[in-house]
Design a protein around this motif. Structure first.
Motif, mmCIF file in Angstrom:
data_model
loop_
_atom_site.group_PDB
_atom_site.id
_atom_site.type_symbol
_atom_site.label_atom_id
_atom_site.label_comp_id
_atom_site.label_asym_id
_atom_site.label_seq_id
_atom_site.Cartn_x
_atom_site.Cartn_y
_atom_site.Cartn_z
ATOM 1 N N LYS A 5 26.983 90.751 -34.002
ATOM 2 C CA LYS A 5 26.984 89.393 -32.871
ATOM 3 C C LYS A 5 26.955 90.093 -31.959
ATOM 4 C CE LYS A 5 29.273 85.540 -35.158
ATOM 5 N NZ LYS A 5 29.857 84.125 -35.326
ATOM 6 N N LYS A 6 27.961 91.147 -31.506
ATOM 7 C CA LYS A 6 28.031 92.032 -30.198
ATOM 8 C C LYS A 6 26.676 92.936 -29.730
ATOM 9 C CE LYS A 6 29.621 96.065 -28.001
ATOM 10 N NZ LYS A 6 29.964 97.616 -28.103
ATOM 11 N N GLU A 7 26.059 93.152 -30.973
ATOM 12 C CA GLU A 7 24.600 93.659 -30.949
ATOM 13 C C GLU A 7 23.709 92.378 -30.013
ATOM 14 O OE1 GLU A 7 23.835 95.683 -34.095
ATOM 15 O OE2 GLU A 7 25.449 97.035 -34.236
ATOM 16 N N ALA A 8 23.416 91.549 -30.579
ATOM 17 C CA ALA A 8 22.760 90.361 -30.722
ATOM 18 C C ALA A 8 23.069 90.428 -28.969
ATOM 19 C CB ALA A 8 22.983 89.397 -31.619
ATOM 20 N N LEU A 9 24.161 89.585 -28.989
ATOM 21 C CA LEU A 9 24.932 88.948 -27.384
ATOM 22 C C LEU A 9 24.354 90.655 -26.717
ATOM 23 C CD1 LEU A 9 28.052 87.990 -27.978
ATOM 24 C CD2 LEU A 9 26.715 86.508 -27.200
ATOM 25 N N ASN A 10 24.354 91.925 -26.758
ATOM 26 C CA ASN A 10 23.887 93.104 -25.371
ATOM 27 C C ASN A 10 22.555 92.887 -25.199
ATOM 28 O OD1 ASN A 10 24.877 95.370 -23.881
ATOM 29 N ND2 ASN A 10 23.280 96.107 -25.381
ATOM 30 N N ASP A 11 21.723 92.465 -26.759
ATOM 31 C CA ASP A 11 21.152 92.353 -26.183
ATOM 32 C C ASP A 11 20.036 91.640 -25.693
ATOM 33 O OD1 ASP A 11 19.811 94.900 -27.869
ATOM 34 O OD2 ASP A 11 19.735 93.347 -29.733
ATOM 35 N N LYS A 12 20.540 90.758 -25.549
ATOM 36 C CA LYS A 12 20.031 89.146 -24.947
ATOM 37 C C LYS A 12 20.649 89.511 -23.356
ATOM 38 C CE LYS A 12 20.537 84.794 -26.236
ATOM 39 N NZ LYS A 12 21.500 83.854 -27.025
ATOM 40 N N ILE A 13 21.386 90.785 -22.418
ATOM 41 C CA ILE A 13 21.232 90.365 -21.312
ATOM 42 C C ILE A 13 20.431 91.207 -20.209
ATOM 43 C CG2 ILE A 13 22.752 92.466 -19.801
ATOM 44 C CD1 ILE A 13 25.107 92.429 -21.794
ATOM 45 N N GLN A 14 20.074 91.287 -20.518
ATOM 46 C CA GLN A 14 18.241 91.973 -19.792
ATOM 47 C C GLN A 14 17.291 90.441 -19.818
ATOM 48 O OE1 GLN A 14 15.702 95.525 -19.950
ATOM 49 N NE2 GLN A 14 16.472 95.352 -22.460
ATOM 50 N N LEU A 15 17.653 89.391 -20.548
ATOM 51 C CA LEU A 15 17.233 88.142 -20.746
ATOM 52 C C LEU A 15 18.198 87.098 -19.291
ATOM 53 C CD1 LEU A 15 15.856 86.927 -24.323
ATOM 54 C CD2 LEU A 15 14.387 88.022 -22.272
ATOM 55 N N TYR A 16 19.367 87.525 -19.429
ATOM 56 C CA TYR A 16 20.238 86.776 -18.880
ATOM 57 C C TYR A 16 19.852 87.689 -17.478
ATOM 58 C CZ TYR A 16 22.979 84.092 -21.931
ATOM 59 O OH TYR A 16 23.289 83.177 -22.645
ATOM 60 N N ALA A 17 20.011 88.536 -17.492
ATOM 61 C CA ALA A 17 20.043 89.020 -16.369
ATOM 62 C C ALA A 17 18.680 88.547 -15.006
ATOM 63 C CB ALA A 17 20.093 90.410 -15.958
ATOM 64 N N LEU A 18 17.416 88.808 -15.902
ATOM 65 C CA LEU A 18 16.439 88.444 -15.783
ATOM 66 C C LEU A 18 15.489 86.788 -14.986
ATOM 67 C CD1 LEU A 18 13.178 89.359 -14.366
ATOM 68 C CD2 LEU A 18 12.753 89.806 -17.250
ATOM 69 N N ALA A 19 16.768 85.992 -15.645
ATOM 70 C CA ALA A 19 16.785 85.015 -15.956
ATOM 71 C C ALA A 19 17.090 84.527 -14.625
ATOM 72 C CB ALA A 19 17.169 84.311 -16.994
ATOM 73 N N SER A 20 18.148 85.689 -13.988
ATOM 74 C CA SER A 20 18.900 85.298 -12.677
ATOM 75 C C SER A 20 18.188 85.293 -11.347
ATOM 76 C CB SER A 20 19.871 86.103 -13.069
ATOM 77 O OG SER A 20 19.759 87.462 -12.292
ATOM 78 N N ALA A 21 17.319 85.803 -11.324
ATOM 79 C CA ALA A 21 16.168 85.693 -10.716
ATOM 80 C C ALA A 21 15.761 84.620 -9.971
ATOM 81 C CB ALA A 21 15.239 87.116 -10.928
ATOM 82 N N MET A 22 15.795 83.639 -11.398
ATOM 83 C CA MET A 22 14.895 81.767 -10.202
ATOM 84 C C MET A 22 16.494 81.655 -9.629
ATOM 85 S SD MET A 22 12.853 80.382 -13.142
ATOM 86 C CE MET A 22 12.730 79.538 -12.338
ATOM 87 N N GLY A 23 17.998 81.759 -9.887
ATOM 88 C CA GLY A 23 19.073 81.524 -8.776
ATOM 89 C C GLY A 23 19.528 81.476 -8.191
ATOM 90 N N ALA A 24 20.382 81.429 -7.284
ATOM 91 C CA ALA A 24 20.851 81.792 -5.664
ATOM 92 C C ALA A 24 21.859 82.818 -6.274
ATOM 93 C CB ALA A 24 21.347 80.690 -5.468
ATOM 94 N N ALA A 25 22.058 83.671 -5.604
ATOM 95 C CA ALA A 25 22.949 85.199 -5.645
ATOM 96 C C ALA A 25 23.498 84.708 -4.450
ATOM 97 C CB ALA A 25 22.292 86.421 -5.754
#
Length: 374
Positions: free
Chosen positions: A231-251
């Motif tokens: 589970k930890k590995e799966a969550l770690n793999d998703k971090i890049q997607l979360y970070a990239l999705a954050s480019a659409m949000g307000a910093a």
């Protein structure tokens, strides 16, 4: 999945951050919606309801015995649905009509439960499922009761030998009913970390279509350290997607730290970590009830401030503010091992890169301060 990877590659190669961020956000949302529908069938009293609870990570009293097909949602992952189906021998329709009546096509796989030898009706159902190209597995339940009885009745008790005898007896009986190479798993719904529960999960994951494996992995109870690590590995793999999705949000600037991050994305990710790793207040309460260890004792062993509590903006900011490395040392460490997406992203969006670093730090600290290992 293949289309997503190709589209993401094209967006990044063309420096189209908006398109890449949109793809990442949509992909994360789709992952949350991937349906997984499990059928559990068996006669009344076979331990079927206890097994349904085990799959959902709940105590036994949370499911009532029923003579009608009944749907239960996973408490943390509503895309995972578990159906409690009556056994053929307890219904008013025959094996020929059974699958039609329960709408078999919606199920990803069937689990047939018995607390004794499997019967002719169980074998008939398995053959019907097999003919329709669906997966099925046999679960021999209440193994903890058998072990207790054997210990009491025998002066010289050997648990491994007893388990082998039970498994062989089930397999022999099914082969006599013309089931070829039956897969039989010995389980205890009350002691999920014992016997074959982990082996069952591994086979289910292996035989599921690739796009449904993460749904099973994140929803399965933490029956072993191997499951938790996966589970930890799966969550770690998703971090890049979360970070990239954050480019659409307000910093949002973090007080006391010279970085800006997407707090909404960070909070969503931490909540997912809590649920998946069994560190939410609800998960810990279930663990307390299952083990008899009080919540006070469990919380006393946990160092992370993100465990067993409601995730708030103030809490996340406080944790990040307390980590000097988010703004400095950690960034230097991470640049040497960036993933392919973030490596392309760095010159495009510093706030998304900072969100990436923050997510890496939060998962790492949550893991190490709870499980004591990286």
């Amino acid at each position: 999945m293949a289309n997503f990877c190709e589209e993401m590659k094209n967006a990044l190669q063309n420096n189209n951050l908006a398109a890449a961020a949109k793809l990442a956000k949509e992909h994360l949302e789709n992952l949350d919606k991937v349906p997984l529908t499990i059928a559990v069938t068996g006669e009344t009293g076979s331990g079927k309801s206890t097994f349904v609870n085990a799959l959902r990570g709940l105590k036994n009293s949370d499911v009532e015995t029923t003579m009608e097909p009944t749907e239960y949602l996973h408490p943390d992952y509503p895309n995972v649905k578990i159906w409690d189906l009556p056994g053929i021998g307890t219904t008013n329709f025959t094996a020929d009509k059974y699958l039609e009546t329960v709408a078999f096509k919606k199920f990803d796989f069937f689990i047939i439960v018995s607390d004794t030898r499997f019967r002719e009706n169980d074998a008939k159902l398995a053959q019907k499922i097999q003919n329709l190209k669906k997966k099925f597995y046999f679960v021999r339940s209440k193994i903890d009761h058998n072990i207790i009885d054997e210990k009491r009745d025998k002066k010289e008790f050997n648990e491994e030998e007893t388990l082998k005898l039970i498994r062989d007896d089930c397999i022999d009986g099914l082969e006599q009913l013309e089931i070829k190479s039956p897969k039989v798993f010995l389980v205890s719904g009350k002691d999920r970390n014992l016997f074959d529960f982990d082996a069952l999960w591994k086979l289910l994951e292996k035989e599921l279509p690739e796009h449904k494996r993460e749904a099973l992995l994140l929803a399965v109870t933490n029956i072993s350290l191997d499951v938790i690590n996966r589970k930890k590995e799966a969550l770690n793999d998703k971090i890049q997607l979360y970070a990239l999705a954050s480019a659409m949000g307000a910093a949002v600037p973090i007080p006391g730290i010279s970085i800006t991050v997407d707090l909404a994305i960070i909070m969503k990710f931490v909540v997912e970590c809590q649920k998946s790793l069994g560190l939410s207040a609800e998960s810990l309460q279930s663990l307390s009830e299952a083990t008899g260890v009080s919540m006070e004792e469990l919380m006393a062993e946990i160092k992370s401030p993100l465990t067993g509590v409601k995730i708030t903006t103030e809490l996340v900011i406080g944790v990040l503010r307390g980590c000097i490395s988010v703004g400095g040392l950690m960034a230097a460490e991470e640049r040497a091992r960036l993933g392919p997406i973030i490596g392309t992203l760095v010159p495009m969006s510093l706030s998304a890169f900072s969100t990436y670093l923050a997510l890496r730090y939060l998962l790492k600290s949550l893991w190490e301060e709870t499980y004591g290992t990286d």
